[in-house]
Design a protein around this motif. Sequence first.
Motif, PDB file in Angstrom:
ATOM      1  N   ALA A 114      -3.986 -12.050   4.876  1.00 36.54           N
ATOM      2  CA  ALA A 114      -5.200 -11.556   5.533  1.00 36.54           C
ATOM      3  C   ALA A 114      -5.988 -10.635   4.609  1.00 36.54           C
ATOM      4  O   ALA A 114      -7.219 -10.701   4.531  1.00 36.54           O
ATOM      5  CB  ALA A 114      -4.833 -10.831   6.831  1.00 36.54           C
ATOM      6  N   ASN A 115      -5.261  -9.789   3.856  1.00 35.00           N
ATOM      7  CA  ASN A 115      -5.934  -8.872   2.943  1.00 35.00           C
ATOM      8  C   ASN A 115      -6.540  -9.615   1.758  1.00 35.00           C
ATOM      9  O   ASN A 115      -7.610  -9.241   1.262  1.00 35.00           O
ATOM     10  CB  ASN A 115      -4.938  -7.817   2.455  1.00 35.00           C
ATOM     11  N   ALA A 116      -5.875 -10.683   1.306  1.00 41.39           N
ATOM     12  CA  ALA A 116      -6.422 -11.470   0.204  1.00 41.39           C
ATOM     13  C   ALA A 116      -7.703 -12.194   0.619  1.00 41.39           C
ATOM     14  O   ALA A 116      -8.640 -12.327  -0.163  1.00 41.39           O
ATOM     15  CB  ALA A 116      -5.379 -12.483  -0.274  1.00 41.39           C
ATOM     16  N   LEU A 117      -7.744 -12.646   1.857  1.00 40.68           N
ATOM     17  CA  LEU A 117      -8.929 -13.340   2.359  1.00 40.68           C
ATOM     18  C   LEU A 117     -10.080 -12.378   2.614  1.00 40.68           C
ATOM     19  O   LEU A 117     -11.250 -12.732   2.439  1.00 40.68           O
ATOM     20  CB  LEU A 117      -8.572 -14.091   3.645  1.00 40.68           C
ATOM     21  N   ASP A 118      -9.750 -11.154   3.054  1.00 41.23           N
ATOM     22  CA  ASP A 118     -10.797 -10.170   3.344  1.00 41.23           C
ATOM     23  C   ASP A 118     -10.291  -8.787   2.949  1.00 41.23           C
ATOM     24  O   ASP A 118      -9.742  -8.053   3.769  1.00 41.23           O
ATOM     25  CB  ASP A 118     -11.148 -10.201   4.838  1.00 41.23           C
TER      26      ASP A 118
END
Length: 234
Positions: A114-118
């Motif tokens: 999730a952090n890599a995507l946003d």
Amino acid sequence: MGSNRDRQSPDDDELGSEIDDDISTMSSVLGDAYRGELDRETTWRDRLDQTTTWSVTVMAAILTWAFSSPDNPHYIILVAVLAVSTFLVIEARRYRDYDVYRSRVRLFQKNLLANALDPSQELEHEEWRSELSEDYQRPTVKISFFEAISNRLRRIYFALLFVLLLAWIFRVTAFASGESFRTVATIGELPGGAVSVLVGVFYAAILVLTLWPHEREAMGEFRDDDQQTWKDTG
């Protein structure tokens, strides 16, 4: 006696530091770990499905036989209730193991993917790597047995057991031939009234477990009140 952490050699500490400092190596390690946990989660998910399949199969076979002839005893349906309840206990035990691996997968998804995507989103768990490391060193179950029972009841088993209850009531009344429900519900020397009370107490307990009001600890569960409309915002 020292802990495993205390007995680590300097080479072990150096290896861990090198992996932590090398972003490409760490990404590879985390990717492999995620795929491994996802595979174990899928394996335990299949085991849950197997138990449910056996429950439905046994239930269907017993119901077919119970209604195939008026001479067949009605209490065979109560035997089906015991059989399905046994499968429920087995599946609840399996669900606790399944939740261990699903919790790890969700930890990866919520804090890494999730952090890599946003990257603008805050991490769900600031110390997620430490938490995951601790869980790898000392694996523990994340939910109680009663929560596991409640979960499986809510998902599938309450419906199965409720169908069996209706089938038992119908089986007793369908071939009553003018006799009272209590008379027909008799099992051997056990009077029908006592049988009805025992069945009622059992299903009251099942209902309480199904509607168990305590806070749920299982990670990654779908909640009815967690609805989002992201599909409509594209």
